[in-house]
Design a protein around this motif. Structure first.
Motif, PDB file in Angstrom:
ATOM      1  N   THR A 195      54.987  33.876  52.695  1.00  0.00           N
ATOM      2  CA  THR A 195      54.855  33.050  51.495  1.00  0.00           C
ATOM      3  C   THR A 195      53.823  31.948  51.679  1.00  0.00           C
ATOM      4  N   LEU A 196      53.882  31.242  52.812  1.00  0.00           N
ATOM      5  CA  LEU A 196      52.937  30.148  53.058  1.00  0.00           C
ATOM      6  C   LEU A 196      51.502  30.658  53.181  1.00  0.00           C
ATOM      7  N   SER A 197      51.306  31.783  53.852  1.00  0.00           N
ATOM      8  CA  SER A 197      49.953  32.332  53.986  1.00  0.00           C
ATOM      9  C   SER A 197      49.415  32.777  52.635  1.00  0.00           C
ATOM     10  N   ALA A 198      50.283  33.280  51.763  1.00  0.00           N
ATOM     11  CA  ALA A 198      49.847  33.677  50.422  1.00  0.00           C
ATOM     12  C   ALA A 198      49.403  32.463  49.611  1.00  0.00           C
ATOM     13  N   PHE A 199      50.133  31.352  49.713  1.00  0.00           N
ATOM     14  CA  PHE A 199      49.739  30.138  48.983  1.00  0.00           C
ATOM     15  C   PHE A 199      48.444  29.550  49.557  1.00  0.00           C
ATOM     16  N   LEU A 200      48.247  29.676  50.852  1.00  0.00           N
ATOM     17  CA  LEU A 200      46.977  29.236  51.429  1.00  0.00           C
ATOM     18  C   LEU A 200      45.827  30.075  50.889  1.00  0.00           C
ATOM     19  N   LEU A 201      46.058  31.365  50.729  1.00  0.00           N
ATOM     20  CA  LEU A 201      45.038  32.235  50.136  1.00  0.00           C
ATOM     21  C   LEU A 201      44.748  31.844  48.694  1.00  0.00           C
ATOM     22  N   PHE A 202      45.789  31.474  47.941  1.00  0.00           N
ATOM     23  CA  PHE A 202      45.580  31.002  46.559  1.00  0.00           C
ATOM     24  C   PHE A 202      44.680  29.765  46.539  1.00  0.00           C
ATOM     25  N   ALA A 203      44.875  28.868  47.503  1.00  0.00           N
ATOM     26  CA  ALA A 203      44.083  27.638  47.535  1.00  0.00           C
ATOM     27  C   ALA A 203      42.611  27.920  47.825  1.00  0.00           C
ATOM     28  N   LEU A 204      42.332  28.933  48.636  1.00  0.00           N
ATOM     29  CA  LEU A 204      40.948  29.262  48.990  1.00  0.00           C
ATOM     30  C   LEU A 204      40.299  30.210  47.990  1.00  0.00           C
ATOM     31  N   TRP A 205      41.101  30.862  47.190  1.00  0.00           N
ATOM     32  CA  TRP A 205      40.616  31.902  46.271  1.00  0.00           C
ATOM     33  C   TRP A 205      39.431  31.458  45.421  1.00  0.00           C
ATOM     34  N   PRO A 206      39.489  30.302  44.731  1.00  0.00           N
ATOM     35  CA  PRO A 206      38.394  29.944  43.817  1.00  0.00           C
ATOM     36  C   PRO A 206      37.053  29.722  44.501  1.00  0.00           C
ATOM     37  N   PHE A 207      37.051  29.490  45.805  1.00  0.00           N
ATOM     38  CA  PHE A 207      35.823  29.161  46.509  1.00  0.00           C
ATOM     39  C   PHE A 207      35.257  30.354  47.271  1.00  0.00           C
ATOM     40  N   SER A 208      35.779  31.528  46.986  1.00  0.00           N
ATOM     41  CA  SER A 208      35.342  32.736  47.666  1.00  0.00           C
ATOM     42  C   SER A 208      34.903  33.771  46.641  1.00  0.00           C
ATOM     43  N   SER A 209      34.511  34.936  47.133  1.00  0.00           N
ATOM     44  CA  SER A 209      34.102  36.025  46.243  1.00  0.00           C
ATOM     45  C   SER A 209      35.290  36.672  45.539  1.00  0.00           C
ATOM     46  N   LEU A 210      36.515  36.250  45.873  1.00  0.00           N
ATOM     47  CA  LEU A 210      37.695  36.811  45.217  1.00  0.00           C
ATOM     48  C   LEU A 210      37.754  36.463  43.736  1.00  0.00           C
ATOM     49  N   VAL A 211      36.966  35.480  43.301  1.00  0.00           N
ATOM     50  CA  VAL A 211      37.001  35.101  41.885  1.00  0.00           C
ATOM     51  C   VAL A 211      36.555  36.239  40.981  1.00  0.00           C
ATOM     52  N   HIS A 212      35.789  37.193  41.511  1.00  0.00           N
ATOM     53  CA  HIS A 212      35.303  38.272  40.661  1.00  0.00           C
ATOM     54  C   HIS A 212      36.431  39.199  40.218  1.00  0.00           C
ATOM     55  N   ALA A 213      37.638  38.981  40.778  1.00  0.00           N
ATOM     56  CA  ALA A 213      38.789  39.781  40.334  1.00  0.00           C
ATOM     57  C   ALA A 213      39.107  39.536  38.864  1.00  0.00           C
ATOM     58  N   TRP A 214      38.701  38.383  38.340  1.00  0.00           N
ATOM     59  CA  TRP A 214      38.974  38.057  36.934  1.00  0.00           C
ATOM     60  C   TRP A 214      37.839  38.500  36.008  1.00  0.00           C
ATOM     61  N   SER A 215      36.795  39.067  36.557  1.00  0.00           N
ATOM     62  CA  SER A 215      35.642  39.467  35.740  1.00  0.00           C
ATOM     63  C   SER A 215      35.824  40.909  35.261  1.00  0.00           C
ATOM     64  N   VAL A 216      36.758  41.094  34.363  1.00  0.00           N
ATOM     65  CA  VAL A 216      36.979  42.425  33.787  1.00  0.00           C
ATOM     66  C   VAL A 216      35.872  42.684  32.760  1.00  0.00           C
TER      67      VAL A 216
END
Length: 259
Positions: A195-216
């Motif tokens: 759970t904690l590692s998942a929330f850490l990933l959420f915190a870093l998400w916007p500053f990485s290439s993972l943001v393209h997941a919302w580009s449908v």
């Protein structure tokens, strides 16, 4: 409940979710050109093709499984006639298959990024961090899904941990702005780490290439056809006239070669 537990199960999750939301707003407002990831296909193609394709499908099903387990109350399943045993059996087998697929794919992408020099030298630090963190999250999730059940059966524990009675209500309580951190305090360590590692990933998400997941690319559904211009308009016109008349003449064949 001490201050450390309050931080882990109330403050840190809210900080992560706030960073997740505001970070996306900031990134979309000031860095739209960097929203999509840089393609490294020209540097290496084979591993990327398998890794990206299966990872996207694997994470999609992983996300769906977490929605079913965390956001849907256990009472809903019982009202639908789904027994706890059947649910856990489904989550074990389906979660194991999907988790193994996602694990293999993120391993491929990490190995590709670390051990191919051309990829490594063209990769930003945040990508190394998020890819490694994705690997950790998936490994901990697999340990919670499979490893904990093996532990329960090996030591013949009387009851299996029911995360739908603890982690699920705790997560929903955060969304209701009525946190219940006491539900997470007694959870097994492997579930807490996941759970904690998942929330850490959420915190870093916007500053990485993972943001393209919302580009449908829904815009492609309503986009007008793209018009292409020929380098030899006269030859194209001749060919179109011949096509409409149902005839093929030597001049047309010649115009095709010229074009």
């Amino acid at each position: 409940m001490n201050l450390w537990e309050q931080f882990l199960w109330v403050i840190f999750p809210y900080l992560s979710l706030m960073t997740f939301v505001l970070g996306h707003v900031y990134r979309y407002r000031y860095d739209q050109y960097g929203w999509t990831p840089k393609s490294s296909q020209i540097l290496e193609r084979r591993i990327l093709m398998w890794g990206v394709l299966l990872l996207h499908w694997g994470l999609l099903f992983v996300f769906g499984g977490h929605v079913m387990g965390l956001l849907v109350p256990i009472e809903v399943y019982r009202a639908m006639g789904v027994s706890d045993h059947d649910y856990h059996l489904l989550s074990l087998w389906a979660g194991s298959v999907v988790g193994v697929v996602a694990l293999i794919d993120i391993l491929l992408l990490n190995l590709r990024r670390w051990f191919i020099g051309r990829i490594r030298s063209n990769t930003e630090t945040i990508k190394f961090v998020t890819d490694a963190l994705l690997l950790v999250v998936i490994l901990l999730g697999m340990a919670a899904t499979i490893g904990y059940r093996v532990y329960v059966s090996q030591y013949e524990l009387q009851e299996e941990f029911e995360y739908r009675d603890t982690i699920g209500p705790w997560f929903r309580s955060l969304l209701y702005f009525s946190p219940q951190p006491e539900l997470m305090v007694e959870a097994p360590l492997i579930f807490q780490l996941h759970t904690l590692s998942a929330f850490l990933l959420f915190a870093l998400w916007p500053f990485s290439s993972l943001v393209h997941a919302w580009s449908v690319p829904l815009g492609y559904l309503r986009r007008s056809p793209v018009q292409y211009r020929s380098s030899n308009p006269q030859a194209t016109l001749t060919r179109e006239r011949a096509r409409k008349s149902g005839k093929t003449t030597p001049g047309v064949e010649q115009s095709r070669r010229v074009e």
